[in-house]
Design an enzyme around this catalytic site. Structure first.
Site, PDB file in Angstrom:
ATOM      1  N   GLY A  13       0.710  -1.213  -0.117  1.00 41.44           N
ATOM      2  CA  GLY A  13      -0.031  -0.045  -0.074  1.00 41.44           C
ATOM      3  C   GLY A  13       0.935   1.140  -0.200  1.00 41.44           C
ATOM      4  O   GLY A  13       2.044   1.254   0.315  1.00 41.44           O
ATOM      5  N   ARG A  17      -1.688   8.572   3.764  1.00 34.58           N
ATOM      6  CA  ARG A  17      -1.766   9.660   4.922  1.00 34.58           C
ATOM      7  C   ARG A  17      -0.545   9.644   5.902  1.00 34.58           C
ATOM      8  O   ARG A  17      -0.623  10.378   6.941  1.00 34.58           O
ATOM      9  CB  ARG A  17      -3.208   8.697   5.831  1.00 34.58           C
ATOM     10  N   ASN A 171     -12.429  -7.639  12.502  1.00 35.07           N
ATOM     11  CA  ASN A 171     -11.419  -8.290  11.764  1.00 35.07           C
ATOM     12  C   ASN A 171     -10.076  -7.742  11.905  1.00 35.07           C
ATOM     13  O   ASN A 171      -9.998  -6.345  11.475  1.00 35.07           O
ATOM     14  CB  ASN A 171     -11.570  -8.630  10.318  1.00 35.07           C
TER      15      ASN A 171
HETATM   16  C1  UD1 Z   1      -8.313  -4.669   6.089  1.00 35.38           C
HETATM   17  C2  UD1 Z   1      -9.373  -6.015   6.025  1.00 35.38           C
HETATM   18  C3  UD1 Z   1     -10.093  -5.491   7.238  1.00 35.38           C
HETATM   19  C4  UD1 Z   1      -9.927  -5.517   8.471  1.00 35.38           C
HETATM   20  C5  UD1 Z   1      -8.422  -4.428   8.354  1.00 35.38           C
HETATM   21  C6  UD1 Z   1      -7.708  -4.172   9.721  1.00 35.38           C
HETATM   22  C7  UD1 Z   1      -9.502  -6.689   3.862  1.00 35.38           C
HETATM   23  C8  UD1 Z   1     -10.584  -6.609   2.548  1.00 35.38           C
HETATM   24  N1  UD1 Z   1     -10.079  -5.924   4.988  1.00 35.38           N
HETATM   25  O1  UD1 Z   1      -9.007  -3.629   5.595  1.00 35.38           O
HETATM   26  O2  UD1 Z   1     -11.286  -6.431   7.338  1.00 35.38           O
HETATM   27  O3  UD1 Z   1     -10.706  -5.105   9.452  1.00 35.38           O
HETATM   28  O4  UD1 Z   1      -7.667  -4.636   7.354  1.00 35.38           O
HETATM   29  O5  UD1 Z   1      -7.018  -3.213   9.726  1.00 35.38           O
HETATM   30  O6  UD1 Z   1      -8.548  -7.258   3.883  1.00 35.38           O
HETATM   31  N2  UD1 Z   1      -2.288  -4.026   0.780  1.00 35.38           N
HETATM   32  C9  UD1 Z   1      -1.542  -4.657  -0.112  1.00 35.38           C
HETATM   33  N3  UD1 Z   1      -1.851  -4.674  -1.393  1.00 35.38           N
HETATM   34  C10 UD1 Z   1      -3.442  -4.190  -1.619  1.00 35.38           C
HETATM   35  C11 UD1 Z   1      -4.338  -3.903  -0.808  1.00 35.38           C
HETATM   36  C12 UD1 Z   1      -3.589  -3.638   0.552  1.00 35.38           C
HETATM   37  O7  UD1 Z   1      -0.362  -4.724   0.122  1.00 35.38           O
HETATM   38  O8  UD1 Z   1      -3.441  -4.433  -3.018  1.00 35.38           O
HETATM   39  C13 UD1 Z   1      -1.826  -3.858   2.125  1.00 35.38           C
HETATM   40  C14 UD1 Z   1      -1.743  -2.440   2.633  1.00 35.38           C
HETATM   41  O9  UD1 Z   1      -0.817  -1.953   2.502  1.00 35.38           O
HETATM   42  C15 UD1 Z   1      -2.203  -2.569   4.177  1.00 35.38           C
HETATM   43  C16 UD1 Z   1      -2.967  -3.901   4.331  1.00 35.38           C
HETATM   44  O10 UD1 Z   1      -2.622  -4.646   2.908  1.00 35.38           O
HETATM   45  O11 UD1 Z   1      -1.006  -2.637   4.976  1.00 35.38           O
HETATM   46  C17 UD1 Z   1      -4.583  -3.881   4.412  1.00 35.38           C
HETATM   47  O12 UD1 Z   1      -4.931  -2.995   3.359  1.00 35.38           O
HETATM   48  P1  UD1 Z   1      -6.147  -1.960   3.539  1.00 35.38           P
HETATM   49  O13 UD1 Z   1      -6.491  -1.565   2.089  1.00 35.38           O
HETATM   50  O14 UD1 Z   1      -5.636  -0.746   4.598  1.00 35.38           O
HETATM   51  O15 UD1 Z   1      -7.292  -2.666   4.167  1.00 35.38           O
HETATM   52  P2  UD1 Z   1      -8.359  -2.312   4.852  1.00 35.38           P
HETATM   53  O16 UD1 Z   1      -9.440  -1.616   4.162  1.00 35.38           O
HETATM   54  O17 UD1 Z   1      -7.908  -1.610   6.096  1.00 35.38           O
END
Ligand code: UD1
Ligand code: CA
Length: 458
Positions: A13, A17, A171
């Site tokens: 990600g 922010r 979660n």
């Molecule tokens: C995710 C969870 C949510 C949980 C929350 C906890 C999912 C769909 N949802 O939501 O249930 O409550 O985390 O914090 O999983 N990332 C990647 N590649 C991507 C997308 C994300 O590496 O394509 C990484 C991001 O850098 C981040 C993490 O995965 O560190 C979580 O991704 P983010 O988009 O923040 O998920 P949330 O919407 O917070």
């Protein structure tokens, strides 16, 4: 049956922010990048292989990994961030079917080895999740359970009904599942949801439909599983990390004047009855033996201090080794290579660099001693300077036992001062000095002019 444990650590990600040029997962908590915390915890929990999913600023994270000591994780690039399921999928080709996959996050740094252990054990039968119950569950995926309390699915905030949003069990994102099954579930995850992303959380519903047992592990505290998305959360993670390690040290017998005003960014080893006053920062590897006392507002980095020594307020010690029963400071500065014997006194505004000082020697005020070897029971007066640098090279100063260096003297290195030598105040010493003699070198004998008048202001 020994199942290999494969961690997949998501760190692709952007971290918008954070508003920072530094990739988010390299921001430090307790002096150590968040990603290092996650890698170390994974190692402590007995992970056999770690796969790091990188995307934004992958190059800089890779550079950091390359210069880091210890086992380097495998990295995979997620070119476009299409969601957490898509991110996990990028690493799956490297994971054998027989492995257990543990999903971790580069920006959830404080997960404990104990919780990780519990997660791994809970995945024995099928899928396991770490959940936490929050008063303010906003933004998190909610855990949906059936009447019997069995986990049925996870619904993301944006896709949840108003009733589902009332659920407070959320979660944390941490999950463990057998690789073969996870691979199959991932292949069925779609992106028809509010965000148009491939959600890892959909795997839970798919597992429930397959009749696979889904166990949950409660995080020990909300702090442990809190993600870092902005500077506010980073500072919160820092405080909670400091609180944790301070409590551990207090239980080991460290006496802190105020645990909320002490920061350790590294490791601290203590003896008995060690006291630390407020406002101190310790970095790197610090070792304090029995009854060492550190005054307020001191900075110690890579320092060893032997029993009974006292460091007074506002002293900065870096790369130094200090013997027993010394008194350092207030306002003293020990730089790398300062090696002090026992009973040494280093007072205010004294700087010591790359210098060995023998037992019982003193430099109590305003002095610079660099690239020197100082014997025992030497007295270094106020304002004494070792002139160690000629603009191109550094030179050594050797001072024998029991020498007395009068105030405001300059010792122009390379130079040797014999044992028991006595140097008169205000001398500029450029030639070696014999033992046990008085040596004096002032520009001119002092003269006085009686009746002299001060110039008058026009
Ligand atoms: C995710 C969870 C949510 C949980 C929350 C906890 C999912 C769909 N949802 O939501 O249930 O409550 O985390 O914090 O999983 N990332 C990647 N590649 C991507 C997308 C994300 O590496 O394509 C990484 C991001 O850098 C981040 C993490 O995965 O560190 C979580 O991704 P983010 O988009 O923040 O998920 P949330 O919407 O917070
Ligand atoms: Ca998040």
């Amino acid at each position: 049956m020994t199942r290999k444990l494969h961690a997949i650590i998501l760190a692709a990600g952007q971290g918008t922010r954070m508003k920072s040029a530094l990739p988010k997962v390299l921001h430090p908590v307790g002096g150590k990048p968040m990603l290092a915390h996650v890698l170390d915890t994974a190692a402590a929990a007995g992970i056999d292989a770690a796969h790091l999913v990188l995307g934004h600023a992958a190059g800089r994270v890779q550079d950091w990994l390359n210069q880091r000591e210890g086992k380097t994780p495998k990295t995979v690039l997620q070119g476009q961030q299409l969601g957490t399921a898509h991110a996990v999928l990028q690493a799956m080709p490297e994971v054998p079917d027989t492995a257990l996959v543990i999903v971790l996050y580069g920006d959830v740094p404080l997960i404990s080895p104990a919780t990780l252990d519990a997660l791994i054990k809970a995945a024995d039968k099928g899928l396991a999740l770490v959940t936490v119950t929050l008063d303010q569950p906003r933004g998190y995926g909610r855990i949906l359970r059936d009447g019997a309390g069995r986990v049925m699915a996870i619904v993301e905030e944006n896709d949840a009904t108003p009733e589902q949003r009332q659920i407070r069990e959320v979660n944390t994102g941490l999950m463990a599942a057998p690789a073969r099954r996870l691979r199959r579930w991932l292949s069925h995850v779609g992106s028809s949801n509010a965000k148009g992303e491939f959600y890892l959380t959909d795997v839970v519903g798919l597992a429930a439909r397959d009749g696979v047992e889904i166990r949950t592990v409660s995080a020990a505290s909300a702090d442990e599983v809190e993600g870092v998305n902005d500077p506010v959360q980073l500072a919160r993670a820092e405080r909670s990390f400091q609180r944790q390690q301070v409590e551990r040290l207090q239980r080991e017998g460290l006496y802190l004047a105020d645990p909320s005003r002490f920061d350790l960014r590294g490791s601290l080893k203590i003896g008995r009855d060690v006291q630390v006053d407020v406002g101190c920062v310790f970095e790197g590897t610090v070792e304090l033996e029995d009854e060492v006392r550190i005054g307020p507002y001191c900075i110690l980095r890579d320092v060893r201090i032997a029993a009974g020594t006292r460091v007074d307020a506002h002293s900065v010690l870096d790369g130094a080794e200090v013997g027993r029963d010394c008194i350092i400071g207030p306002f003293a500065r020990l730089r790398p290579g300062a090696l002090l014997g026992n009973g040494v006194h280093i007072g205010n505004f004294v700087e010591i660099k790359k210098t060995t000082i023998g037992d019982g020697s003193k430099a109590n005020h305003l002095a610079y001693v660099g690239d020197a070897v100082v014997g025992e029971r030497v007295n270094i007066g106020a304002g004494v300077i070792t002139c160690n640098y000629d603009g191109a090279n550094k030179h050594a100063t050797i001072i024998g036992d029991d020498a007395f260096i009068g105030t405001d003297s300059q010792l122009i290195a390379p130079i040797t001062i014999g044992r028991g030598a006595y140097i008169a105040a205000g001398s500029t010493i450029a030639k070696d000095v014999p033992e046990d003699a008085l040596t004096i070198n002032r520009a001119r004998e002092q003269r006085s002019f009686p009746g002299w008048k001060r110039p008058k202001k026009r």
